[in-house]
Design a protein around this motif. Structure first.
Motif: not given
Length: 368
Positions: A304-310, A313-315, A325-344
């Motif tokens: 599970a450890g992450g060792y590089d990211i481009n 957003h590939q890891i 191996g290599l991980l890639s986003l299932a959807s474009p970043p715009a479809a999966q926003p990452v909110p500020e902690p205050a949002s939740c």
């Protein structure tokens, strides 16, 4: 606005907050690096084109590989105890040489650890004089340009370099001016012939492993994953891991990669990996749609450890014995926003507001 209107609008605001929180976590899929049925792969670095350089293990031994567009090929270099890297032009670094995409090579005047997109490199150079550093942290700027820096009587090493020729790494050995018993291994930044020790935590023992073009660096200090600002101030990622995943999460944690969006990947605990994005800490394995497709090796160990990211957003990821191996986003970043902690946190605040409004209405107090 009247209290009645406010009361009826609050549930809609809460619903929006819940939907935003539900979309916060990105989802990753496993991308094959090539034919992995008969080999075990240990990816080491990824560029912004998704090309990965690393080590593959097979019956004959271990050798370097390049994965590009799903095709895996051997680089014909046996052995694993060498620094390896790749930039966006497809230029690879290994064996203290630059290996260009056209097949030509160039020997480097330093023991090199990393290259940037200009084809410049960082590493170390041995000092053959009786005074000064034992080794210099070195930045190779092309041609005959070689900048040396470091603290006297210490081993100085550059382990990563950004496109502004700013390097980070470590200074080894007891440091002049530090109290007795101070750590002998400190995270450091090297720029323009100057050496800066990065802010440390606890006993201070640590190193910096990567730096982005904005000057943010990552690594570890005193057993905690660390993020440093361009000024060298410490952001304790280990404490965030501890707060989210338990007291043991920070122990032995380290951050290994950072992209130009400021996303950080690393490992924590015994086998865990993390993604730190836009102020939110995620367990890396929980973001993978089908983790069992990749994260259990032949011996049954979790990965599970992450060792590089481009910047796409590939890891690249490895586990306890290095295979991954290599991980890639299932959807474009715009479809999966990452909110500020205050949002939740709006959800909880909204519930409290509804309770207060209801109580005031029942007591006959004005809410305007």
């Amino acid at each position: 606005m009247s209290s009645r209107h406010r009361f009826f609008l609050l549930p809609f605001a809460l619903l929006a907050s819940v939907l935003q929180c539900a979309q916060a976590a990105p989802q990753y899929v496993v991308i094959p690096l090539g034919n992995e049925s008969t080999t075990q792969l240990r990816p080491a670095a990824i560029n912004n084109l998704g090309q990965v350089i690393g080590v593959m293990r097979h019956e004959q031994g271990e050798e370097l590989f390049l994965s590009s567009g799903g095709a895996l090929r051997s680089l014909g270099w046996m052995g694993t105890s060498i620094p390896i890297d790749i930039n966006d032009a497809g230029t690879m670094l290994y064996g203290d040489k630059l290996h260009f995409a056209d097949g030509t090579t160039r020997a480097l005047p330093l023991a090199a650890w990393a290259i940037n997109n200009l084809g410049h490199a960082t590493g170390e150079v041995e000092n053959r004089r009786p005074v000064g550093p034992v080794t210099y942290a070195a930045i190779y700027g092309g041609g005959d340009a070689l900048t040396l820096t470091g603290l006297a009587d210490r081993w100085n090493t550059g382990w990563a370099i950004n496109d502004a020729d700013v390097a980070v790494g470590a200074v080894h050995g007891w440091i002049v001016g530090e109290p007795a018993g101070s750590p002998s291994f400190r995270a450091a930044r090297f720029e323009g012939g100057r050496t800066q020790l990065l802010e440390s935590l606890g006993n201070g023992y640590g190193a910096a492993y990567d730096i982005n073009n904005q000057g943010f660096a990552v690594g570890f200090t005193a057993g905690h994953a660390a993020l440093w600002t361009p000024e060298g101030r410490l952001i304790d990622l280990g404490a965030m891991l501890e707060a989210q995943f338990g007291d043991a999460a920070a122990l032995g944690s380290a951050a290994y990669g950072i992209n130009n969006a400021g996303e950080v990947v690393g490992r924590y605990g015994h086998e865990g990996g993390f993604l730190y994005s836009d102020g939110v800490m995620y367990d890396l394995r929980s973001l993978i749609a089908d983790p069992d497709n990749l994260f259990v090796d032949a011996e049954g160990y979790d990965m599970a450890g992450g060792y590089d990211i481009n910047d796409q957003h590939q890891i690249i990821t490895r586990g306890i014995y290095g295979w991954g191996g290599l991980l890639s986003l299932a959807s474009p970043p715009a479809a999966q926003p990452v909110p500020e902690p205050a949002s939740c946190s709006l959800f909880g605040a909204g519930l409290l507001a509804i309770g207060l409004l209801k109580r005031r209405r029942q007591s006959g107090r004005p809410t305007a």
